[in-house]
Design an enzyme around this catalytic site. Sequence first.
Site, PDB file in Angstrom:
ATOM      1  N   GLU A  29      -7.792  -7.638  -3.591  1.00 39.82           N
ATOM      2  CA  GLU A  29      -8.693  -6.817  -4.407  1.00 39.82           C
ATOM      3  C   GLU A  29      -8.031  -6.479  -5.730  1.00 39.82           C
ATOM      4  O   GLU A  29      -6.813  -6.593  -5.863  1.00 39.82           O
ATOM      5  CB  GLU A  29      -9.079  -5.540  -3.645  1.00 39.82           C
ATOM      6  CG  GLU A  29      -7.914  -4.770  -3.104  1.00 39.82           C
ATOM      7  CD  GLU A  29      -8.277  -3.859  -1.915  1.00 39.82           C
ATOM      8  OE1 GLU A  29      -7.694  -2.792  -1.822  1.00 39.82           O
ATOM      9  OE2 GLU A  29      -9.138  -4.233  -1.093  1.00 39.82           O
ATOM     10  N   LYS A  80      -6.275  -4.435  -8.662  1.00 37.72           N
ATOM     11  CA  LYS A  80      -5.492  -3.200  -8.741  1.00 37.72           C
ATOM     12  C   LYS A  80      -6.095  -2.390  -9.880  1.00 37.72           C
ATOM     13  O   LYS A  80      -5.963  -2.733 -11.050  1.00 37.72           O
ATOM     14  CB  LYS A  80      -4.022  -3.473  -9.006  1.00 37.72           C
ATOM     15  CG  LYS A  80      -3.221  -2.183  -9.033  1.00 37.72           C
ATOM     16  CD  LYS A  80      -1.741  -2.442  -8.905  1.00 37.72           C
ATOM     17  CE  LYS A  80      -0.933  -1.189  -8.671  1.00 37.72           C
ATOM     18  NZ  LYS A  80      -1.237  -0.055  -9.506  1.00 37.72           N
ATOM     19  N   ASP A  86      -6.898   0.565 -12.490  1.00 33.02           N
ATOM     20  CA  ASP A  86      -6.015   1.376 -13.305  1.00 33.02           C
ATOM     21  C   ASP A  86      -6.658   2.741 -13.511  1.00 33.02           C
ATOM     22  O   ASP A  86      -7.408   2.950 -14.454  1.00 33.02           O
ATOM     23  CB  ASP A  86      -5.795   0.666 -14.637  1.00 33.02           C
ATOM     24  CG  ASP A  86      -4.474   1.058 -15.239  1.00 33.02           C
ATOM     25  OD1 ASP A  86      -3.727   1.809 -14.593  1.00 33.02           O
ATOM     26  OD2 ASP A  86      -4.191   0.618 -16.367  1.00 33.02           O
ATOM     27  N   TYR A 118     -10.157   2.071  -1.311  1.00 31.62           N
ATOM     28  CA  TYR A 118      -9.328   0.928  -0.932  1.00 31.62           C
ATOM     29  C   TYR A 118      -8.556   1.108   0.371  1.00 31.62           C
ATOM     30  O   TYR A 118      -7.868   0.217   0.803  1.00 31.62           O
ATOM     31  CB  TYR A 118      -8.385   0.510  -2.055  1.00 31.62           C
ATOM     32  CG  TYR A 118      -7.502   1.615  -2.597  1.00 31.62           C
ATOM     33  CD1 TYR A 118      -6.590   2.276  -1.793  1.00 31.62           C
ATOM     34  CD2 TYR A 118      -7.583   1.980  -3.937  1.00 31.62           C
ATOM     35  CE1 TYR A 118      -5.793   3.274  -2.285  1.00 31.62           C
ATOM     36  CE2 TYR A 118      -6.774   2.989  -4.448  1.00 31.62           C
ATOM     37  CZ  TYR A 118      -5.883   3.631  -3.600  1.00 31.62           C
ATOM     38  OH  TYR A 118      -5.097   4.630  -4.101  1.00 31.62           O
ATOM     39  N   LYS A 171       1.228  -7.904 -10.509  1.00 19.55           N
ATOM     40  CA  LYS A 171       0.834  -7.368 -11.809  1.00 19.55           C
ATOM     41  C   LYS A 171       0.528  -8.479 -12.811  1.00 19.55           C
ATOM     42  O   LYS A 171       1.174  -9.526 -12.808  1.00 19.55           O
ATOM     43  CB  LYS A 171       1.966  -6.495 -12.377  1.00 19.55           C
ATOM     44  CG  LYS A 171       2.257  -5.244 -11.582  1.00 19.55           C
ATOM     45  CD  LYS A 171       1.085  -4.291 -11.647  1.00 19.55           C
ATOM     46  CE  LYS A 171       1.447  -2.848 -11.507  1.00 19.55           C
ATOM     47  NZ  LYS A 171       2.253  -2.187 -12.443  1.00 19.55           N
ATOM     48  N   CYS A 215      27.492  14.236 -32.163  1.00 19.95           N
ATOM     49  CA  CYS A 215      26.194  14.425 -31.517  1.00 19.95           C
ATOM     50  C   CYS A 215      25.177  14.887 -32.559  1.00 19.95           C
ATOM     51  O   CYS A 215      25.435  15.855 -33.280  1.00 19.95           O
ATOM     52  CB  CYS A 215      26.320  15.467 -30.412  1.00 19.95           C
ATOM     53  SG  CYS A 215      24.716  16.007 -29.760  1.00 19.95           S
ATOM     54  N   CYS A 223      24.260  18.770 -31.650  1.00 22.26           N
ATOM     55  CA  CYS A 223      25.199  19.907 -31.722  1.00 22.26           C
ATOM     56  C   CYS A 223      26.458  19.592 -32.521  1.00 22.26           C
ATOM     57  O   CYS A 223      27.342  20.443 -32.627  1.00 22.26           O
ATOM     58  CB  CYS A 223      25.569  20.372 -30.321  1.00 22.26           C
ATOM     59  SG  CYS A 223      26.676  19.224 -29.483  1.00 22.26           S
ATOM     60  N   CYS A 251      27.909  12.921 -25.590  1.00 22.88           N
ATOM     61  CA  CYS A 251      28.227  14.098 -26.384  1.00 22.88           C
ATOM     62  C   CYS A 251      29.183  14.947 -25.561  1.00 22.88           C
ATOM     63  O   CYS A 251      28.958  15.161 -24.366  1.00 22.88           O
ATOM     64  CB  CYS A 251      26.938  14.867 -26.671  1.00 22.88           C
ATOM     65  SG  CYS A 251      27.188  16.591 -27.073  1.00 22.88           S
ATOM     66  N   CYS A 265      25.672  22.174 -26.079  1.00 25.82           N
ATOM     67  CA  CYS A 265      24.727  21.298 -26.779  1.00 25.82           C
ATOM     68  C   CYS A 265      23.313  21.629 -26.291  1.00 25.82           C
ATOM     69  O   CYS A 265      23.017  21.511 -25.099  1.00 25.82           O
ATOM     70  CB  CYS A 265      25.059  19.840 -26.473  1.00 25.82           C
ATOM     71  SG  CYS A 265      23.832  18.695 -27.112  1.00 25.82           S
TER      72      CYS A 265
HETATM   73  S1  IVH Z   1      -3.460   0.452  -1.698  1.00 27.80           S
HETATM   74  C1  IVH Z   1      -0.375   2.269   1.085  1.00 27.80           C
HETATM   75  N1  IVH Z   1      -5.164  -0.796  -3.244  1.00 27.80           N
HETATM   76  O1  IVH Z   1      -1.920   1.716  -7.026  1.00 27.80           O
HETATM   77  C2  IVH Z   1      -0.746   1.785  -0.265  1.00 27.80           C
HETATM   78  N2  IVH Z   1      -3.780   0.854  -4.225  1.00 27.80           N
HETATM   79  O2  IVH Z   1       1.149   1.662  -6.674  1.00 27.80           O
HETATM   80  C3  IVH Z   1      -1.955   2.413  -0.780  1.00 27.80           C
HETATM   81  N3  IVH Z   1      -4.180   1.214  -6.609  1.00 27.80           N
HETATM   82  O3  IVH Z   1      -1.336   4.983  -6.127  1.00 27.80           O
HETATM   83  C4  IVH Z   1      -2.441   1.824  -2.026  1.00 27.80           C
HETATM   84  N4  IVH Z   1      -5.807  -0.247  -6.821  1.00 27.80           N
HETATM   85  O4  IVH Z   1      -3.709   4.502  -6.675  1.00 27.80           O
HETATM   86  C5  IVH Z   1      -4.197   0.127  -3.179  1.00 27.80           C
HETATM   87  N5  IVH Z   1      -6.750  -1.950  -4.466  1.00 27.80           N
HETATM   88  C6  IVH Z   1      -5.794  -1.030  -4.403  1.00 27.80           C
HETATM   89  C7  IVH Z   1      -5.388  -0.289  -5.533  1.00 27.80           C
HETATM   90  C8  IVH Z   1      -4.364   0.646  -5.405  1.00 27.80           C
HETATM   91  C9  IVH Z   1      -5.061   0.655  -7.442  1.00 27.80           C
HETATM   92  C10 IVH Z   1      -3.201   2.251  -7.004  1.00 27.80           C
HETATM   93  C11 IVH Z   1      -3.137   3.400  -6.043  1.00 27.80           C
HETATM   94  C12 IVH Z   1      -1.691   3.686  -5.799  1.00 27.80           C
HETATM   95  C13 IVH Z   1      -0.999   2.713  -6.694  1.00 27.80           C
HETATM   96  C14 IVH Z   1       0.130   2.096  -5.894  1.00 27.80           C
END
Ligand code: IVH
Length: 673
Positions: free
Chosen positions: A117, A119, A121, A229, A318, A412, A415, A430, A436
């Site tokens: 799925e 990821k 943001d 998720y 990523k 520094c 300071c 420093c 400082c």
């Molecule tokens: S699973 C046990 N699925 O990414 C793991 N996380 O670095 C639970 N996130 O804080 C996360 N899309 O908010 C999962 N399809 C997805 C996601 C997802 C975004 C975020 C999530 C988490 C962060 C993890």
Amino acid sequence: MKISAPPDILKKIHALRQSIEADNHKYYVLDAPTVSDAQFDQKFRALQDIESQYPHLITPDSPTQRVGGIALDVFSVVRHRHAMLSLNNAFDEQAVRDFDRRTRESLEVETVTYAVEPKLDGAAISLIYEAGVLVQAATRGDGASGENVTENIRTVRVIPLRLSGKKIPDFLEVRGEIHMPKMDFIHLNERQEARGEKVFVNARNAAAGSLRQLDSKITAQRPLSFFAYSLAGLEGCVLPETHWEMINFLADLKIPVCPERDCVEGVEGLFAYYKRMSVAREALPYDMDGVVYKVNNLRQQSALGFVARAPRFALAHKFPAEEALTQVEEIMIQVGRTGALTPVARLKPVFVGGVTLTNATLHNEDEVHRKDVRAGDTVRVRRAGDVIPEVVAVVLENRPIGAAVFEMPQRCPICQSRVLRLENESAARCTGGLFCPAQLKGAVFHFASRRAMDIDGLGEKLISQLIDQKVIQNIADLYDLKVENVSHLERMAEKSAKNLVEAIEKSKKTTFARFIYALGIRNVGEATANDLAQHFAHLDALMASDEEKFQSVPEVGPTVATSLVEFFSETQHREIIHRLRQRGVHWQEGEAKATQSLPLAGLNFVLTGTLSRMTRFEAKEKISAAGGKMSGSVSKKTDYVVAGSNPGSKFEKAQKLGISVLDDVGLLKLLES
Ligand code: IVH
């Protein structure tokens, strides 16, 4: 106002609410409305009318309540029943291949089916439904506890206030990402600008900021969306066997899930999905910074368990960090808590990876020389998700004539004390110590931090003001603060000043280990502070130790021992410690030493999995306080393994070695004994 309501009114209210929520779902989630706006408004007004006649029938799950309510002063804190974890990241194909290989080897299978799925943001959130009604929504916070943002979440139209479907669970905890769709974000910023209000740098900040509004009426006006998720708790329904079925189960309850999810076979399936999403990304309505791979079978997921703060059964792959060209206007020097001087490039602002960068770290003197970055240079900068932005390389052709080679200052910049760089260290430091202001600010910030003295509300900006205006000159001065010393500071008022003074007062009661950690002695982290507290009965004994005695503490080597001796040999430090104690900072004196007489004295513990009644951090604190010793790995010397849900390989090892395994209830019993 009418007090009682005839049964047909109750029925009508119920029918209207259900119908309105179904319209909401079709409009906001499925993007396929089946009624006109006018028809919807009519139903909504009909419901409002009845509710105004029978106000006692208004419940929080009524769609009329989605407009927000009374503003809060602060969010209450919610402890998560299961920690909210993060994901391990992969930035290249090799890391993905390694993940797949490890998974296959651990599960002893030829190939693995993965649920995949986007990821998203945004910001993570946990929702709790009891008997189908939304009762709580909390942010991730530090993973163990977050903020109660239920009022705000009720205003998010895509999130059902009441579940619908064939079988409603008695209890459901679902997790997912709050986000702001791209176009909505652009429109929001246009509106903000037109009204002369704050514009957001990117959709993620806008989503996170909207989620944390104390006034839910403001959140109600923000175009937030949500995709679930994962499932963190389920009662009264059969748990699905796979992640894929679990997501579909949530969708059946009308909880929004990501339409771009899929199920694939093996590592080649993962790569194909990654490629597909890299292309699709641009045209999708929401931001994503990569894709997530999860072992589909839930039993296999539990078998794989967790390492540290991330599951072994999932991986975030990523998308490459975004890069951009810009110019270095100046190389500045930042001074940290330990006095380390960090060169930072001040950049001509450039938009990259969703934010405008104005600074990028150059790490240390050697890095600047290796990359040969000079003021005036054109540089390639990179920013990926939560990673610190950095300068990748200089575009030499564009170097202005006469650009000077970088030189570390001899004094520094804060300071004016001398700067020293030891032979075996990469950082120049420093020598001003706590004279400082920069080091002092860092020291106070560390002292007040959650895991140290835990002074709520004492943040970076406030500390800066306190030090710049000479209200405090060291950590001990904090305990002399009165409301009138702080209430005049910027962004402070009588009430916040009072809260701060109370938080400082509260911090006086602490533990020996936290106190040692809070002192900010170089090379003494939380674990070492714990070891020291266990070993030395009293602070006086600790302060009177020499290198040899320090090194007799298991885990303490020559570097740490030297740092300790150096720290305690400074009269100024001894004075501050003395004043802290005089002002009332205390802990159970002798609590550590009498280890012999403590219930868990001489016993070695290892933790694994997610505990249900306490966080791992709390468990560690309890065990240490009772004289037990924590260790990271299972060996013959281990006496007990405390295992929560989804335990990792430590659990298996414990079973192999015949070591006693406790759950957290067992641990609590043992502590009481
Ligand atoms: S699973 C046990 N699925 O990414 C793991 N996380 O670095 C639970 N996130 O804080 C996360 N899309 O908010 C999962 N399809 C997805 C996601 C997802 C975004 C975020 C999530 C988490 C962060 C993890």
